[in-house]
Scaffold this motif. Structure first.
Motif, PDB file in Angstrom:
ATOM      1  N   ARG A 109     -17.241  54.066  -6.411  1.00 45.84           N
ATOM      2  CA  ARG A 109     -17.810  53.504  -7.639  1.00 45.84           C
ATOM      3  C   ARG A 109     -17.574  52.001  -7.766  1.00 45.84           C
ATOM      4  NH1 ARG A 109     -19.805  55.650 -12.210  1.00 45.84           N
ATOM      5  NH2 ARG A 109     -19.269  57.749 -11.523  1.00 45.84           N
ATOM      6  N   GLU A 110     -16.369  51.545  -7.415  1.00 55.44           N
ATOM      7  CA  GLU A 110     -16.065  50.115  -7.535  1.00 55.44           C
ATOM      8  C   GLU A 110     -16.945  49.286  -6.592  1.00 55.44           C
ATOM      9  OE1 GLU A 110     -14.152  48.813  -9.862  1.00 55.44           O
ATOM     10  OE2 GLU A 110     -13.919  50.865 -10.592  1.00 55.44           O
ATOM     11  N   PHE A 111     -17.094  49.745  -5.355  1.00 48.37           N
ATOM     12  CA  PHE A 111     -17.960  49.040  -4.414  1.00 48.37           C
ATOM     13  C   PHE A 111     -19.413  49.075  -4.885  1.00 48.37           C
ATOM     14  CE2 PHE A 111     -14.878  49.886  -0.663  1.00 48.37           C
ATOM     15  CZ  PHE A 111     -14.157  48.748  -0.986  1.00 48.37           C
ATOM     16  N   TYR A 112     -19.833  50.204  -5.448  1.00 47.65           N
ATOM     17  CA  TYR A 112     -21.203  50.330  -5.965  1.00 47.65           C
ATOM     18  C   TYR A 112     -21.493  49.244  -6.997  1.00 47.65           C
ATOM     19  CZ  TYR A 112     -24.883  52.096  -9.063  1.00 47.65           C
ATOM     20  OH  TYR A 112     -25.992  52.200  -9.870  1.00 47.65           O
ATOM     21  N   TYR A 113     -20.594  49.073  -7.956  1.00 49.52           N
ATOM     22  CA  TYR A 113     -20.812  48.058  -8.993  1.00 49.52           C
ATOM     23  C   TYR A 113     -20.729  46.652  -8.418  1.00 49.52           C
ATOM     24  CZ  TYR A 113     -20.782  51.569 -12.664  1.00 49.52           C
ATOM     25  OH  TYR A 113     -21.108  52.641 -13.461  1.00 49.52           O
TER      26      TYR A 113
ATOM     27  N   ILE B 296     -27.596  52.879  -4.352  1.00 49.10           N
ATOM     28  CA  ILE B 296     -27.404  54.231  -4.896  1.00 49.10           C
ATOM     29  C   ILE B 296     -25.925  54.582  -4.876  1.00 49.10           C
ATOM     30  CG2 ILE B 296     -27.850  56.695  -4.485  1.00 49.10           C
ATOM     31  CD1 ILE B 296     -30.531  55.740  -3.175  1.00 49.10           C
ATOM     32  N   HIS B 297     -25.434  55.084  -6.007  1.00 49.26           N
ATOM     33  CA  HIS B 297     -24.071  55.601  -6.037  1.00 49.26           C
ATOM     34  C   HIS B 297     -24.127  57.079  -5.703  1.00 49.26           C
ATOM     35  CE1 HIS B 297     -20.380  57.082  -8.321  1.00 49.26           C
ATOM     36  NE2 HIS B 297     -19.933  56.440  -7.255  1.00 49.26           N
ATOM     37  N   GLY B 298     -23.723  57.433  -4.499  1.00 57.17           N
ATOM     38  CA  GLY B 298     -23.816  58.827  -4.078  1.00 57.17           C
ATOM     39  C   GLY B 298     -23.332  58.995  -2.655  1.00 57.17           C
ATOM     40  N   SER B 299     -23.563  60.191  -2.115  1.00 54.41           N
ATOM     41  CA  SER B 299     -23.104  60.529  -0.772  1.00 54.41           C
ATOM     42  C   SER B 299     -24.251  60.506   0.223  1.00 54.41           C
ATOM     43  CB  SER B 299     -22.466  61.925  -0.778  1.00 54.41           C
ATOM     44  OG  SER B 299     -22.191  62.344   0.535  1.00 54.41           O
TER      45      SER B 299
END
Length: 197
Positions: free
Chosen positions: A75-79, A94-97
């Motif tokens: 999540r931190e890298f996503y933001y 995209i925040h996901g796998s």
């Protein structure tokens, strides 16, 4: 430097999914993207971009019409990525796998991937997760497409060979730790074979 501290912190709290204590070096980044045909590639996907070291080079070299998709589970890298590349066009974070890459591409009406660049630490991922990611990767790669990953050991090469008919291996020592770059060409798509793996 701020990104380095963020990376170190995420490695401490999520060592199995981050995989390294520092971002990839520019030498490793250059080798990871060296063989990409940026002139003709329409869709490039990146798994586990972290702080965006590979992403920066991909965006600098791509055609502006090329769509780049990042899939980041942290999540931190996503933001961080959303903030860092907020003004890029034809760019999706995209925040996901990566297991669900086919679902994500379908959602954005992207028919296939020319290249998938991966920073995922397969050596520390659960075996079933690795299998799902690689199976999904085969499903979305176009004929003649390539999966490019780096690993710190050769331990997962037998796993990759179950999915890819040709693997080219290179070494980059100017990275902490030194890394292997693997360029993987998929086997001919065969649903029965994939289901059996």
């Amino acid at each position: 430097m701020k990104n380095d501290f963020s990376f170190i912190y995420q490695y401490i709290v999520n060592p199995k999914t981050v995989g390294a204590i520092l971002p990839s070096s520019r030498y490793l980044s250059n080798k990871m993207i060296k063989e990409i045909n940026f002139k003709d590639a329409k869709y490039i996907v990146e798994y586990g971009p972290g702080t965006g070291v590979f992403t920066e080079k991909i965006l600098a070299l791509r055609n502006q019409s090329t769509i780049v998709v990042l899939i980041e589970n942290n999540r931190e890298f996503y933001y961080l990525l959303k903030k860092k590349f907020w003004n890029e066009k034809n760019f999706i974070v995209i925040h996901g796998s990566a297991e669900h890459v086919q679902h994500y591409l379908n959602e954005y009406k992207i028919p296939y991937a020319d290249y998938i660049i991966s920073g995922l630490p397969f050596a520390s991922l659960p075996q079933n997760v690795s299998n799902k990611i690689l199976s999904s990767t085969l499903n979305v790669l176009k004929t003649g497409g390539e999966f490019v990953t780096f690993q710190y050991t050769k331990v997962k090469i037998p796993l990759l060979k179950k999915y890819f008919s040709k693997i080219t291996l290179k070494r980059e020592y100017r990275n902490i730790p030194p890394a292997y770059i693997l360029r993987c060409e998929p086997r001919e798509k065969n649903k029965e074979t994939l289901d059996a793996i």
